[in-house]
Motif scaffolding. Structure first.
Motif, PDB file in Angstrom:
ATOM      1  N   GLY A 174      12.570  71.879  48.939  1.00 53.91           N
ATOM      2  CA  GLY A 174      13.148  72.069  47.607  1.00 53.91           C
ATOM      3  C   GLY A 174      13.563  70.779  46.925  1.00 53.91           C
ATOM      4  N   VAL A 175      12.926  69.673  47.309  1.00 55.58           N
ATOM      5  CA  VAL A 175      13.260  68.392  46.692  1.00 55.58           C
ATOM      6  C   VAL A 175      12.552  68.272  45.353  1.00 55.58           C
ATOM      7  CG1 VAL A 175      12.909  65.901  46.870  1.00 55.58           C
ATOM      8  CG2 VAL A 175      13.636  67.219  48.871  1.00 55.58           C
ATOM      9  N   GLU A 176      13.279  67.833  44.342  1.00 54.59           N
ATOM     10  CA  GLU A 176      12.651  67.548  43.060  1.00 54.59           C
ATOM     11  C   GLU A 176      12.563  66.038  42.910  1.00 54.59           C
ATOM     12  OE1 GLU A 176      13.231  69.424  38.950  1.00 54.59           O
ATOM     13  OE2 GLU A 176      14.853  70.208  40.187  1.00 54.59           O
ATOM     14  N   LEU A 177      11.384  65.489  43.030  1.00 56.99           N
ATOM     15  CA  LEU A 177      11.198  64.053  42.890  1.00 56.99           C
ATOM     16  C   LEU A 177      11.474  63.626  41.447  1.00 56.99           C
ATOM     17  CD1 LEU A 177      10.564  63.670  45.659  1.00 56.99           C
ATOM     18  CD2 LEU A 177       8.124  63.777  45.160  1.00 56.99           C
ATOM     19  N   ALA A 178      12.127  62.474  41.298  1.00 56.11           N
ATOM     20  CA  ALA A 178      12.472  62.024  39.947  1.00 56.11           C
ATOM     21  C   ALA A 178      11.700  60.751  39.585  1.00 56.11           C
ATOM     22  CB  ALA A 178      13.966  61.775  39.837  1.00 56.11           C
ATOM     23  N   TYR A 179      11.932  59.692  40.330  1.00 61.69           N
ATOM     24  CA  TYR A 179      11.210  58.452  40.048  1.00 61.69           C
ATOM     25  C   TYR A 179      11.247  57.541  41.261  1.00 61.69           C
ATOM     26  CZ  TYR A 179      15.873  56.496  39.258  1.00 61.69           C
ATOM     27  OH  TYR A 179      17.180  56.090  39.412  1.00 61.69           O
ATOM     28  N   ALA A 180      10.533  56.443  41.165  1.00 65.12           N
ATOM     29  CA  ALA A 180      10.509  55.477  42.254  1.00 65.12           C
ATOM     30  C   ALA A 180      10.602  54.084  41.678  1.00 65.12           C
ATOM     31  CB  ALA A 180       9.225  55.626  43.055  1.00 65.12           C
ATOM     32  N   ASP A 181      11.356  53.241  42.343  1.00 69.83           N
ATOM     33  CA  ASP A 181      11.376  51.830  41.985  1.00 69.83           C
ATOM     34  C   ASP A 181      10.521  51.084  42.991  1.00 69.83           C
ATOM     35  OD1 ASP A 181      12.972  52.300  39.863  1.00 69.83           O
ATOM     36  OD2 ASP A 181      14.826  51.674  40.824  1.00 69.83           O
ATOM     37  N   GLU A 182       9.614  50.271  42.476  1.00 69.39           N
ATOM     38  CA  GLU A 182       8.685  49.597  43.358  1.00 69.39           C
ATOM     39  C   GLU A 182       8.804  48.094  43.228  1.00 69.39           C
ATOM     40  OE1 GLU A 182       5.305  53.101  43.061  1.00 69.39           O
ATOM     41  OE2 GLU A 182       4.719  50.999  42.896  1.00 69.39           O
ATOM     42  N   GLU A 183       8.616  47.447  44.353  1.00 68.21           N
ATOM     43  CA  GLU A 183       8.674  45.996  44.433  1.00 68.21           C
ATOM     44  C   GLU A 183       7.314  45.580  44.972  1.00 68.21           C
ATOM     45  OE1 GLU A 183      12.244  45.054  46.578  1.00 68.21           O
ATOM     46  OE2 GLU A 183      11.499  43.027  46.946  1.00 68.21           O
ATOM     47  N   VAL A 184       6.601  44.760  44.222  1.00 68.18           N
ATOM     48  CA  VAL A 184       5.224  44.438  44.590  1.00 68.18           C
ATOM     49  C   VAL A 184       5.097  42.952  44.864  1.00 68.18           C
ATOM     50  CG1 VAL A 184       2.827  44.515  43.846  1.00 68.18           C
ATOM     51  CG2 VAL A 184       4.432  46.274  43.076  1.00 68.18           C
ATOM     52  N   ASP A 185       4.449  42.594  45.949  1.00 68.88           N
ATOM     53  CA  ASP A 185       4.096  41.201  46.169  1.00 68.88           C
ATOM     54  C   ASP A 185       2.837  41.109  47.013  1.00 68.88           C
ATOM     55  OD1 ASP A 185       5.050  41.840  48.653  1.00 68.88           O
ATOM     56  OD2 ASP A 185       6.576  40.297  48.736  1.00 68.88           O
ATOM     57  N   ALA A 186       2.437  39.919  47.301  1.00 71.18           N
ATOM     58  CA  ALA A 186       1.254  39.700  48.128  1.00 71.18           C
ATOM     59  C   ALA A 186       1.701  39.099  49.445  1.00 71.18           C
ATOM     60  CB  ALA A 186       0.302  38.744  47.423  1.00 71.18           C
TER      61      ALA A 186
END
Lengths: 240, 240
Positions: A174-186
Motif C-alpha cells: 500500500g505504498v504510494e510512491l511520490a518522488y525520488a532525489d537522484e545523485e548522478v556521477d561517473a
DNA sequence: AAGTGGTCTAGACCACGGC
DNA sequence: CCGTGGTCTAGACCACTTC
C-alpha cells in the motif's frame, strides 16, 4: 461535484491516461495535434483549468509539446523525462520484457551510511537486494536497493525474479510512491562490479544513487545503480 | 484585472521570487513553514489558485516540501532540481565567483552532427565556444557550446571571460530560454581532454549533452560538457 | 475542530500564431 | 480574425494532519 466519483482517480489523471493510451497505440503520432484545452474540457466535461492541468503534466513528462498560440503536439518519441519509473516499467513501456538476476536478498544491520540516507539510526535492520539487469544475455546494470526492514521485511521473500519491486510495494504494501532525489556521477567499475557487468577493470560507468520517498513523508528506499552507458542513457528535462 | 500590470512579471512568479529571496537571506531556514496557500493569497492579494501555482513550482525546484494536511516547509539546502541554470548561475547561487578559461571561440561550418542536433542543415555555420571551468586553480569541467551563427554570430566577440553566456543571450539577444533536454552518460577522459581536466588517461568523467530551447520553438544551443565528478554532482528530482 | 494541501468549477482577459 | 496556450478570479468540497 467534480467528475471523479466513478473511481478514485482525479479527472486530470484520467485525461492524461486517455491521451497516453492514444499515443501508445499510435492513434496519435509524433507531431500530431493533441486536443486543445477547450476541446478536452468539453470532451471530458471538466473545466478549463482541469484540462490544462492534465496537459501541463504531460508536457513535463516530455510526452507532448505545447506552443502558445499554436497548440499541443505529440512530442518526438524520446524517453519519459523526469518520471520516476522502475527498470521493469521502463522496459515494458518500450515493449520489452525485463530480465534480471537476483544476486542477493537478505536482511542486514551494519550499513550505517545507508541507514543515514534513509533517515534511520546507524544499526537499523535493512532489507538489501542486489540485482543484475540484463538485456538478452548481456548485463548492463547492477542495482542495489535498501529498504527499512521494520516496514518491509517481507520483500526478501517476494518473487523479484518476475515481479517489479515497485509493483510489490504499491500493491502488497500500500505504498504510494511520490518522488525520488537522484545523485548522478561517473565512476570506474572495479573488481566484482566489472566482472558482473562484463567490462574491463576501470571502465567508466554511470552511478545513480536514488532516495525514494512515499507520499507519507517517509523515505522508502535507497538505491545505488551502476550502469554501462553504451546502451542506456539517462534523459533529463530541465526548465528555466 | 490581475495584479501584474505594475510590471510584466506574472503574480505567481512574483510570489516565488519573494519566497526565494526570504530563503536566500536566511529569513526562512530549512524546516521552517512557508506561508500557506491561503495566507499567500491574502498577503499578495491573489486567488488561491495563483498562490498554489507559486508553491507547486517551488516544490518542483526542490526549494520547498509540501505535506498535505500539514503545510509547506523550506527543504534541506540541496541543489535546485531540474532547473535550467548556467555554470555561472550555479556558482553565484552558492556565493562563489565563477572562473573559466575560453579555449576557443570562432565560427565553424563542418560539424554536421552538431548541426543536426540543432535542427539545421549539415553545413550550417555555427558559433563554437570551448571553455574550461575552474574552481580556484583546479579544472573540473570542459564545456563546448554550439549556436546557430545565423542568429548569434556576435557572441564570438562577447566578453565570455566575465559575462555569463546565458545572460548575454537573454539580455543582448532577447532570447527567452525555455527548457533543455539532457542526455547523460559516463565516458573516459582521453588525450587532450584528460590533459585539460588534469586527470589520468581513461579516467571516468560525466558527459552531459544538452539541447537548449527558447520559448520561440527554436533550438538555441547545443552543449557538450565533460565533468570530473569528484566535486560536482548532478542532482535530479523525478516524480511518480 | 481547525488548518492544510489536492482537486475542481465556470467563467475572464491577455499574448501570440496562423490564416 | 479566430483559436491557442498563459494567467487569473472567487469561490467550492474533499482528504488529510495536528491538536
Amino acid at each position: 461535484m467534480s467528475s471523479n466519483h466513478r473511481n478514485g482517480t482525479p479527472a486530470y489523471q484520467r485525461i492524461q491516461n486517455a491521451i497516453r493510451k492514444r499515443i501508445e497505440l499510435a492513434h496519435l503520432r509524433p507531431g500530431d495535434t493533441v486536443p486543445s484545452e477547450r476541446e478536452l474540457a468539453k470532451i471530458h466535461k471538466v473545466s478549463l483549468m482541469t484540462a490544462r492541468h492534465a496537459l501541463v503534466g504531460l508536457e513535463r513528462e516530455g510526452l507532448v509539446e505545447r506552443r502558445r498560440g499554436s497548440g499541443t503536439f505529440v512530442a518526438a518519441p524520446k524517453i519519459h523525462f523526469n518520471k520516476l519509473m522502475s527498470y521493469s516499467e521502463h522496459m515494458s513501456s518500450r515493449g520489452l520484457t525485463p530480465r534480471s538476476r537476483v544476486l542477493l536478498s537478505k536482511i542486514i544491520d551494519s550499513e550505517p551510511e545507508v541507514a543515514a540516507r534513509l533517515g534511520l539510526p546507524p544499526t537499523s535492520a535493512l532489507v538489501k537486494i542486489e540485482r543484475l539487469r540484463l538485456t538478452g544475455e548481456e548485463p548492463f546494470a547492477l542495482e542495489t536497493c535498501h529498504l527499512p526492514a521494520a516496514d518491509f521485511a517481507q520483500v526478501v521473500n517476494a518473487p523479484l525474479g518476475r515481479a517489479s519491486l515497485f509493483a510489490t510495494l504499491e500493491h502488497e504494501h500500500g505504498v504510494e510512491l511520490a518522488y525520488a532525489d537522484e545523485e548522478v556521477d561517473a565512476t570506474a567499475a572495479e573488481g566484482r562490479v566489472a566482472e558482473l557487468l562484463e567490462v574491463k577493470q576501470g571502465y567508466p560507468v554511470l552511478r545513480i544513487r536514488q532516495v525514494i520517498y512515499s507520499t507519507k513523508v517517509k523515505t522508502i528506499m535507497y538505491v545505488i545503480g551502476l550502469y554501462r552507458s553504451e546502451h542506456h542513457r539517462l534523459m533529463i528535462r530541465r526548465f528555466r
